[in-house]
Design a protein around this motif. Structure first.
Motif, PDB file in Angstrom:
ATOM      1  N   ILE A 220      -1.762   0.410 -10.203  1.00  0.00           N
ATOM      2  CA  ILE A 220      -1.818   1.483  -9.208  1.00  0.00           C
ATOM      3  C   ILE A 220      -3.281   1.830  -8.927  1.00  0.00           C
ATOM      4  CG2 ILE A 220      -1.125   3.848  -8.640  1.00  0.00           C
ATOM      5  CD1 ILE A 220       1.276   3.497 -10.470  1.00  0.00           C
ATOM      6  N   THR A 221      -3.625   1.855  -7.657  1.00  0.00           N
ATOM      7  CA  THR A 221      -5.003   2.144  -7.265  1.00  0.00           C
ATOM      8  C   THR A 221      -4.988   3.169  -6.135  1.00  0.00           C
ATOM      9  OG1 THR A 221      -5.399  -0.211  -7.713  1.00  0.00           O
ATOM     10  CG2 THR A 221      -7.217   1.049  -6.727  1.00  0.00           C
ATOM     11  N   GLY A 222      -4.758   4.405  -6.506  1.00  0.00           N
ATOM     12  CA  GLY A 222      -4.793   5.471  -5.505  1.00  0.00           C
ATOM     13  C   GLY A 222      -3.419   5.956  -5.091  1.00  0.00           C
ATOM     14  N   ALA A 223      -3.431   6.928  -4.183  1.00  0.00           N
ATOM     15  CA  ALA A 223      -2.184   7.500  -3.673  1.00  0.00           C
ATOM     16  C   ALA A 223      -1.576   6.532  -2.670  1.00  0.00           C
ATOM     17  CB  ALA A 223      -2.467   8.848  -3.015  1.00  0.00           C
ATOM     18  N   SER A 224      -0.285   6.677  -2.439  1.00  0.00           N
ATOM     19  CA  SER A 224       0.424   5.858  -1.451  1.00  0.00           C
ATOM     20  C   SER A 224      -0.235   6.011  -0.089  1.00  0.00           C
ATOM     21  CB  SER A 224       1.869   6.348  -1.401  1.00  0.00           C
ATOM     22  OG  SER A 224       2.464   6.033  -0.174  1.00  0.00           O
ATOM     23  N   ARG A 225      -0.425   4.905   0.620  1.00  0.00           N
ATOM     24  CA  ARG A 225      -1.133   5.003   1.912  1.00  0.00           C
ATOM     25  C   ARG A 225      -0.623   3.999   2.920  1.00  0.00           C
ATOM     26  NH1 ARG A 225      -6.629   4.948   0.040  1.00  0.00           N
ATOM     27  NH2 ARG A 225      -5.518   5.899  -1.682  1.00  0.00           N
TER      28      ARG A 225
ATOM     29  N   GLU B  64     -13.150  -3.458 -12.084  1.00  0.00           N
ATOM     30  CA  GLU B  64     -13.544  -4.151 -10.852  1.00  0.00           C
ATOM     31  C   GLU B  64     -12.773  -3.690  -9.622  1.00  0.00           C
ATOM     32  OE1 GLU B  64     -11.816  -8.542 -11.426  1.00  0.00           O
ATOM     33  OE2 GLU B  64     -12.417  -8.247  -9.355  1.00  0.00           O
ATOM     34  N   THR B  65     -11.624  -3.023  -9.852  1.00  0.00           N
ATOM     35  CA  THR B  65     -10.824  -2.598  -8.706  1.00  0.00           C
ATOM     36  C   THR B  65     -10.493  -1.101  -8.733  1.00  0.00           C
ATOM     37  OG1 THR B  65      -8.875  -3.283  -9.957  1.00  0.00           O
ATOM     38  CG2 THR B  65      -9.719  -4.856  -8.339  1.00  0.00           C
TER      39      THR B  65
ATOM     40  N   ILE C 255     -10.508  -3.415  -1.649  1.00  0.00           N
ATOM     41  CA  ILE C 255     -10.851  -4.098  -2.897  1.00  0.00           C
ATOM     42  C   ILE C 255      -9.563  -4.606  -3.548  1.00  0.00           C
ATOM     43  CG2 ILE C 255     -11.910  -3.830  -5.199  1.00  0.00           C
ATOM     44  CD1 ILE C 255     -13.952  -3.461  -2.989  1.00  0.00           C
ATOM     45  N   ILE C 256      -8.570  -3.748  -3.533  1.00  0.00           N
ATOM     46  CA  ILE C 256      -7.231  -4.134  -3.986  1.00  0.00           C
ATOM     47  C   ILE C 256      -6.247  -3.232  -3.245  1.00  0.00           C
ATOM     48  CG2 ILE C 256      -7.103  -2.515  -5.948  1.00  0.00           C
ATOM     49  CD1 ILE C 256      -5.763  -4.829  -7.556  1.00  0.00           C
ATOM     50  N   SER C 257      -5.018  -3.676  -3.068  1.00  0.00           N
ATOM     51  CA  SER C 257      -4.021  -2.821  -2.419  1.00  0.00           C
ATOM     52  C   SER C 257      -3.569  -1.757  -3.422  1.00  0.00           C
ATOM     53  CB  SER C 257      -2.833  -3.653  -1.949  1.00  0.00           C
ATOM     54  OG  SER C 257      -3.288  -4.677  -1.100  1.00  0.00           O
ATOM     55  N   THR C 258      -2.985  -0.693  -2.921  1.00  0.00           N
ATOM     56  CA  THR C 258      -2.646   0.439  -3.779  1.00  0.00           C
ATOM     57  C   THR C 258      -1.692   0.054  -4.918  1.00  0.00           C
ATOM     58  OG1 THR C 258      -2.868   1.783  -1.823  1.00  0.00           O
ATOM     59  CG2 THR C 258      -1.882   2.835  -3.733  1.00  0.00           C
ATOM     60  N   TYR C 259      -0.656  -0.694  -4.569  1.00  0.00           N
ATOM     61  CA  TYR C 259       0.326  -1.054  -5.598  1.00  0.00           C
ATOM     62  C   TYR C 259       0.455  -2.567  -5.727  1.00  0.00           C
ATOM     63  CZ  TYR C 259       1.754   3.784  -4.926  1.00  0.00           C
ATOM     64  OH  TYR C 259       1.767   5.142  -4.834  1.00  0.00           O
ATOM     65  N   VAL C 260       0.326  -3.037  -6.948  1.00  0.00           N
ATOM     66  CA  VAL C 260       0.675  -4.422  -7.228  1.00  0.00           C
ATOM     67  C   VAL C 260       1.703  -4.346  -8.339  1.00  0.00           C
ATOM     68  CG1 VAL C 260      -0.147  -6.697  -7.891  1.00  0.00           C
ATOM     69  CG2 VAL C 260      -1.675  -5.130  -6.667  1.00  0.00           C
TER      70      VAL C 260
ATOM     71  N   ASN D 116       0.815  -1.209   0.000  1.00  0.00           N
ATOM     72  CA  ASN D 116       0.000   0.000   0.000  1.00  0.00           C
ATOM     73  C   ASN D 116       0.851   1.262   0.000  1.00  0.00           C
ATOM     74  OD1 ASN D 116      -2.835  -0.528  -0.026  1.00  0.00           O
ATOM     75  ND2 ASN D 116      -2.541  -1.580   1.923  1.00  0.00           N
ATOM     76  N   GLU D 117       2.052   1.137   0.530  1.00  0.00           N
ATOM     77  CA  GLU D 117       2.844   2.338   0.771  1.00  0.00           C
ATOM     78  C   GLU D 117       3.648   2.765  -0.448  1.00  0.00           C
ATOM     79  OE1 GLU D 117       5.137   1.858   4.333  1.00  0.00           O
ATOM     80  OE2 GLU D 117       3.380   1.338   5.531  1.00  0.00           O
ATOM     81  N   GLY D 118       3.954   1.786  -1.313  1.00  0.00           N
ATOM     82  CA  GLY D 118       4.796   2.112  -2.460  1.00  0.00           C
ATOM     83  C   GLY D 118       6.265   1.904  -2.150  1.00  0.00           C
TER      84      GLY D 118
ATOM     85  N   THR E 218      -8.344   0.281 -10.861  1.00  0.00           N
ATOM     86  CA  THR E 218      -6.880   0.237 -10.992  1.00  0.00           C
ATOM     87  C   THR E 218      -6.420   0.728 -12.364  1.00  0.00           C
ATOM     88  OG1 THR E 218      -6.834  -1.698  -9.564  1.00  0.00           O
ATOM     89  CG2 THR E 218      -4.929  -1.408 -11.001  1.00  0.00           C
TER      90      THR E 218
ATOM     91  N   THR F 267      -3.566   7.016   6.421  1.00  0.00           N
ATOM     92  CA  THR F 267      -2.734   8.192   6.209  1.00  0.00           C
ATOM     93  C   THR F 267      -2.170   8.118   4.797  1.00  0.00           C
ATOM     94  OG1 THR F 267      -2.124   7.900   8.513  1.00  0.00           O
ATOM     95  CG2 THR F 267      -0.950   9.587   7.296  1.00  0.00           C
TER      96      THR F 267
ATOM     97  N   LEU G  68     -13.448   5.454  -4.507  1.00  0.00           N
ATOM     98  CA  LEU G  68     -13.389   4.816  -3.193  1.00  0.00           C
ATOM     99  C   LEU G  68     -12.021   4.976  -2.531  1.00  0.00           C
ATOM    100  CD1 LEU G  68     -15.544   3.086  -1.694  1.00  0.00           C
ATOM    101  CD2 LEU G  68     -14.342   1.068  -2.533  1.00  0.00           C
TER     102      LEU G  68
ATOM    103  N   TYR H 111     -14.975   2.700  -8.070  1.00  0.00           N
ATOM    104  CA  TYR H 111     -13.894   2.106  -7.258  1.00  0.00           C
ATOM    105  C   TYR H 111     -12.694   3.025  -7.148  1.00  0.00           C
ATOM    106  CZ  TYR H 111     -16.449  -2.217  -6.769  1.00  0.00           C
ATOM    107  OH  TYR H 111     -17.379  -3.141  -6.419  1.00  0.00           O
TER     108      TYR H 111
END
Lengths: 709, 160
Positions: B129-134, B72-73, A259-264, A214-216, B75, B143, B13, B10
């Protein structure tokens, strides 16, 4: 190391940990359920389970395919036999590159082999870049959860750790602390000579690894340093991307409810690297055996290697929720942690902690890889019981008492006399002079006459019976709660069902199997089966104790294997074993429920996840608005047989949460389906002076009028 | 719900800003960013490439084109074998991703052929990639921006 008992107590006393894990457990369930909404979880996990169904030979094939795919382009693949072998190889690579620092993204496999210790001892400084792992590294702590390693730390504690580490005042604001770490670690990515990561999957068809974060941080660890080392177990291999997607679909949902983690990130071989002399990153894939390949040949334990490391078996474990991963686990955590400890960290580390499992089956029910974790834990207990012996007192009870129904009966007769001074006014309970930590339980008195004494000669309906069933009372009904059995005979009699009972009531063997005593279990089950009539004569075998039901359904056949006739009988009985509500639902018997008392229902573990049914719907339909659903109805009440005696602190803590939920319903009555749950919950209700009646479904229904069409 | 709506739902989300625009408005939409240090690589959308030096201080924004998106995600799929692109997307404060509506696929399995094909080569680096680093590692409090971008925008460009 401190004694297990003391380590448990220390965690039970930790109020902050208690609240953190309690909040986590309830919020996790919400987000997990919402992440899986609209998907068929059972179908998804069947897919994962079957794609991970690999023999040792399959895994060898996949490994060679993977290896060829990357080796031909200059990546080095190393097969490490064990932790030392892997650590030495990795250290050598770091030294060859004179790396002062290495950056690491989270890898449980590296925890398994204590890679950081080995690197430090070799003069290389590993820097953990996952925030949770970084907090633990700085405070010389270790993970208490596989996905959220620092879940046991509060922001205040983290702030103290950082203040000391950075030598300056750090404000306990989470965003600010994250900012400090972002800034501090950024430099290390640039300074590091080597990046080390694990892998969540390894795709054999192309030689690609997939890393989920998630963090990258894994992206930076695999981009900036000129060298990338991947440490992974053979069990991460999948055939192709199609399969990898099936794993990816469930992993984040089960792990964190995302639903999915940020980075795969899908990485193969030597990618461009401006820091490398030849412009391409040097890459090493270290495949760790550490026993894995041999376990793949084991008929039962190979299941454990299907684990995708989501950590959800900890998230839904009531015992984990009480004591956290530093006690409920060793290096790996949760139910799979208990198993992996036995597999990778030896008998000594595993023997005691295996007993921390309540056998509530919540983990098996939730595992996205479809692993029956509780079954594996049970098998390991039997294995250790066979190897090191069962405690002498328990052994004596299993083999000399439970295996001999007449001796058991005789002893219970003695008990019924000895208990006299402690019997409560209503004659139902015992007020024993128990030490304070055990006082949460108010055990029932031993009843004489027993159930079979009372019921002998009665057969429910005699003439014109619409169906014929066999009722197996089990020890709880026979000696402590005959009323439940009599209630069942009475209500089925009124409904026109003929009920037969065993001439002598024997034990189902569950205490012995959970206690790890295979031999006694075999003896007990053989004896009991002989008293269970002929399965062809009956429409159903009924139980009022679902744990007995689970033993009959899941274990009788296995333990009767030495006698073919008995084995066949066990199989037939298993197929006909039902709970009371399941039987009634399928029958034409209808009740009329008058009155205005509010009723709630607790689903026993071995009913919900063992016999895979609950009377919740049945009662809701019967009672309409008078029925109030119980929050977490299917979460364990903490009884779990002798568990409540072995681990009273954990047991009473779990009970406390159950009582809290019961209070919230405002119900006048708690109905449930298991004598053990009744004993536990009744104790909680009595000790809290709650005006709530706790009773078995059979007792509840016996008071209702039967409606005739 | 159709593919694109599902993708947007998504993607929202996880906190992404999502914009659906016709091709003619790309320049204007992307130009909105007033970032000083900016990496741009989006040939398909006719954007002028920009390749600033990237060091530990990072850059303000990376504008890139995705190979695919997955409904679906929520991404986006980015072939990141190009080292400069990898650095830019890892170290930018804001990540802006352009993708054509036709490249938004329904399921994870729909990009398997692409992954397989790109990984047949001698090397490969493909990012979902699905969103900002968290992170949620402290008290499970979400965060944003622990190592990588703090913001992400997805621009879906309507097909001609």
């Amino acid at each position: 190391m401190k004694k297990l008992r003391d380590r448990i107590q220390e965690k039970l006393n930790d109020k902050i940990l208690h609240d953190t894990l309690k909040n986590f457990a309830s919020s996790y369930k919400v987000s997990r359920d919402s992440a899986f909404k609209g998907l068929d979880f059972e179908a998804l996990r069947r897919q994962v389970n079957s794609l991970k169904e690999l023999s040792r030979m399959d895994v060898e094939d996949l490994f060679h395919q993977f290896k060829e795919n990357v080796e031909e382009h200059g990546t080095q693949v190393y097969r490490a036999q064990d932790g030392t072998d892997a650590n030495n190889y990795i250290l050598d690579v770091c030294k060859k590159h004179s790396a002062e620092y290495i950056v690491k993204s989270k890898s449980m496999t590296s925890e398994e082999i204590k890679l950081n210790d080995a690197l430090e001892a070799g003069g290389v400084q590993p820097v953990e870049t996952d925030l949770g792992e970084y907090i633990l590294q700085v405070s010389k702590d270790h993970p208490s959860h596989m996905v959220m390693p620092a879940i046991h730390q509060t922001r205040g504690q983290v702030c103290d750790i950082f203040t000391e580490h950075f030598g300056k005042e750090i404000c306990p604001d989470i965003e600010e602390m994250v900012g400090v770490v972002r800034h501090y670690l950024r430099d290390y990515y640039f300074k590091a000579g080597v990046g080390i990561t694990g892998a969540n999957v390894a795709v054999a068809s192309t030689g690609t690894i997939g890393i989920v974060t998630n963090e990258g941080n894994a992206r930076l660890c695999t981009t900036l340093p000129p060298v990338h080392i991947v440490l992974l177990g053979y069990e991460k291999l999948v055939r192709n991307f199609e399969e990898a997607m099936k794993v990816l679909r469930v992993l984040p949902k089960s792990a964190t409810g995302q639903i999915i983690s940020t980075y795969v990130t899908w990485i193969k071989g030597r990618n461009p690297s401006f820091k490398s002399e030849d412009g391409l990153k040097e890459t090493h894939y270290v495949f760790l055996d550490n026993g894995r390949l041999e376990y793949l040949e084991h008929p039962t334990l190979k299941e454990a290697l299907k684990c995708i490391r989501c950590g959800s078996c900890a998230n839904i474990c009531p015992a984990y929720e009480m004591i956290g991963g530093h006690v409920f686990g060793h290096i790996y955590i949760g139910a799979i942690g208990l198993i992996f400890t036995a597999l990778f960290h030896g008998e000594q580390a595993a023997r005691e902690i295996l007993n921390l499992c309540l056998s509530c089956k919540a983990c098996s029910h939730n595992c996205p890889a479809g692993i029956d974790l509780q079954h594996l834990i049970g098998e390991l207990k039997l294995f250790f019981g066979g190897k090191f012996g069962v405690s002498p007192l328990k052994k004596a009870v299993y083999s000399s008492v439970l295996a001999k129904p007449t001796v058991f009966r005789g002893l219970m007769g003695v008990g019924s006399v000895i208990q006299t001074p402690f019997i409560t006014k209503n004659r139902k309970h015992l007020r024993l002079p128990l030490p304070e930590k055990r006082a949460f339980q108010i055990p029932p008195s031993v009843k004489r006459p027993t159930f079979t004494d009372l019921a002998r000669g009665q057969t429910g309906a005699t003439s014109a019976a619409t169906s014929r069933v066999f009722f197996y009372p089990g020890c709880a009904v026979e000696y402590f709660y005959p009323n439940m059995g009599i209630a069942l005979m009475d209500l089925l009699g009124r409904a026109g069902v003929r009920v037969d009972i065993p001439r002598i009531s024997g034990c189902c063997g569950l205490p012995a199997t959970f206690g790890g005593d295979r031999k006694s279990a075999e003896k007990i089950i053989h004896t009991t089966l002989n008293y269970m009539g002929h399965p062809d004569d009956y429409d159903a075998y009924l139980v009022l104790c679902p744990s007995c039901g689970v033993a009959i359904v899941e274990q009788f056949e296995n333990f009767a294997k030495k006698d073919h006739v008995l084995e066949e009988k066990a199989k037939k009985i298993a197929a006909k074993t039902k709970s009371l509500s399941t039987f009634l639902e399928a029958s034409a018997v209808k009740f009329r429920a008058g009155g205005n008392k509010k009723v709630t229902y607790h689903t026993p573990c071995h009913l919900g996840r063992g016999l895979k049914t609950t009377a919740e719907q049945y009662l809701s339909q019967l009672l309409g608005e008078r029925f109030v659903p119980l929050k977490d109805t299917d979460v364990c009440c903490g009884f779990a047989g002798s568990y409540s005696v072995d681990f009273p602190g954990i047991s009473s803590g779990i009970l406390g949460k159950k009582i809290e939920h019961i209070k919230e319903t405002g119900a006048d009555m708690v109905v449930t389906d298991c004598p053990g749950c009744i004993m536990q919950i009744d104790g909680g209700v009595l000790n809290n002076d709650l005006p709530i009646k706790v009773l078995h479904l059979s007792d509840f229904l016996a008071n209702l009028e039967i409606v005739r069409d | 719900m159709d593919r694109i709506d599902r993708f947007v739902a998504y993607s929202e989300l996880v906190g992404n800003v999502n914009t659906i625009i016709p091709a003619a408005e790309i320049e204007e939409e992307v130009g909105k960013g007033t970032a000083q240090k900016r990496y741009v690589k989006a040939h398909r959308f006719g954007l002028e490439p920009l390749q600033p030096d990237i060091d530990e201080k990072g850059i303000n924004e990376a504008v890139v084109e995705a190979d695919y998106a997955i409904a679906e995600t929520g991404t986006v799929v980015l072939d990141s074998a190009d080292e400069k692109l990898r650095l830019a997307t890892c170290l930018a404060e804001k990540l802006t991703v352009l993708v054509e509506g036709s490249r938004v696929k329904e399921k994870l399995e729909d990009v398997v052929d692409f992954l397989e094909e790109r990984s047949r080569k001698e090397n490969g680096y493909i990012a979902f990639i699905t969103g900002a680093s968290r992170t949620a590692d402290i008290e499970r409090v979400l965060t944003i921006g622990v190592h990588g971008p703090r913001e992400m925008q997805v621009i879906i460009v309507e097909d001609m």
